[in-house]
Design an enzyme around this catalytic site. Structure first.
Site, PDB file in Angstrom:
ATOM      1  N   CYS A 132       8.618  -8.604  -8.167  1.00 55.18           N
ATOM      2  CA  CYS A 132       8.060  -9.950  -8.007  1.00 55.18           C
ATOM      3  C   CYS A 132       8.957 -10.948  -8.762  1.00 55.18           C
ATOM      4  CB  CYS A 132       6.617  -9.969  -8.493  1.00 55.18           C
ATOM      5  SG  CYS A 132       5.704 -11.488  -8.156  1.00 55.18           S
ATOM      6  N   ASP A 201       5.355  -8.837   3.466  1.00 57.42           N
ATOM      7  CA  ASP A 201       5.283  -9.627   2.238  1.00 57.42           C
ATOM      8  C   ASP A 201       5.209 -11.110   2.599  1.00 57.42           C
ATOM      9  OD1 ASP A 201       5.689 -10.968  -0.182  1.00 57.42           O
ATOM     10  OD2 ASP A 201       7.134  -9.496  -0.914  1.00 57.42           O
ATOM     11  N   HIS A 233       3.467  -7.431  -0.356  1.00 56.90           N
ATOM     12  CA  HIS A 233       3.910  -7.804  -1.688  1.00 56.90           C
ATOM     13  C   HIS A 233       3.212  -6.914  -2.721  1.00 56.90           C
ATOM     14  CE1 HIS A 233       5.866 -10.514  -4.467  1.00 56.90           C
ATOM     15  NE2 HIS A 233       4.748 -10.637  -5.158  1.00 56.90           N
TER      16      HIS A 233
END
Length: 283
Positions: A132, A201, A233
């Site tokens: 991330c 994502d 994600h």
């Protein structure tokens, strides 16, 4: 391989502000070999700092024979404690992510590499990884020539130039003049990079991933680019992933990490000769 855990508080000075950055250290040990030396890995966390899932990821890497150093990114604003995986924690992490300057992020990375290189048990070879926000920071850390290998999981804000203070997303191919954004500085990357994304994502859409791949290629970076059809994600987060954790794909990605780190960091490759490789066209 056994692991010892500790932490170090490192002084940083950037943007006219002195703060202590906590680095969580996960160190492999081999009984009866007190002088064993290992490569170092800088592990950058999500927007929640070093949470349980990040620490478990660090232990997995350390158990394969790497000294893992995980800095707490938000020392500019708060202590090293992790934020909760809830709405207030998410909002706070996202707020600090853009409030913290690129210069501060870079200082954190340099200081963490410096710390690893002071350890007598570090071989001197350094890699970076993260997920991330941390995926972006791992890629950005690779602008430092001391980092030879990078595995970036679902790196956010690279394609949009929205890490640190900004006036709005910019997904143009060229970017602004004299840009300090990561995507516009990829020509400075000297090590090898593996980018890992889930096609589902929503933080990094198809066009964003395509732009990152295009910029890596045009910058001449040695890289691999992995996209998993059903992954979303945060698919490697094994706790409070909001239904997105995929252990099977996570396992495959860890093998990607081990291959790259093992080949580049545990093997003495010597300098790359820069000569074009001749590949025979055969069936």
């Amino acid at each position: 391989m056994l692991i010892k855990e500790s932490h170090a508080d490192v002084q940083t000075n950037v943007d006219g502000k002195e703060t202590l950055m906590r680095i969580y250290v996960f160190h492999p040990t081999i009984p009866q070999y007190p002088h064993a030396r290992f490569p170092g890995i800088v592990l950058f966390s999500e927007i929640y700092q070093v949470t349980g899932p990040v620490a478990r990821f660090a232990r997995q890497i350390a158990g394969q024979g790497y000294i893992v150093a995980a800095p707490s990114s938000y020392h500019d604003f708060t202590g090293p404690e992790p934020l909760a995986y809830d709405v207030p924690g998410t909002d706070q992490g996202n707020e600090w992510k853009v409030k913290k300057t690129l210069q501060s992020y870079d200082e954190d990375s340099y200081r963490t590499v410096d710390y690893l290189l002071t350890l007598p048990t570090c071989s001197g070879r350094i890699g970076a990884t993260g997920m991330c926000l941390g995926g972006h920071l791992a890629l950005r850390a690779s602008l430092d020539a001391r980092i030879s290998a990078c595995v970036a999981y679902f790196a956010t804000d690279v394609h949009s130039r929205t890490l640190g203070p900004h006036s709005g997303a910019d997904t143009s191919a060229e970017g602004p003049e004299n840009s300090n954004h990561t995507i516009d500085k990829l020509g400075e990357v000297k090590g090898e990079v593996a980018m890992i994304f889930g096609i589902k994502d929503t933080h990094v859409p198809d066009a964003g991933r395509d732009l990152i791949r295009q910029k890596l290629r045009s910058a001449g970076v040695v890289f691999s680019f992995y996209e998993f059809a059903w992954a979303q994600h945060a698919f490697i987060r094994d706790e409070l992933s909001k239904g997105r954790y995929d252990p099977a794909v996570t396992k495959v990605c860890f093998e990607v990490l081990l291959e790259l780190f093992g080949r580049v960091l545990k093997t003495d490759l010597g300098p790359r000769d820069g000569m074009p490789e001749k590949i025979e066209h055969v069936c």
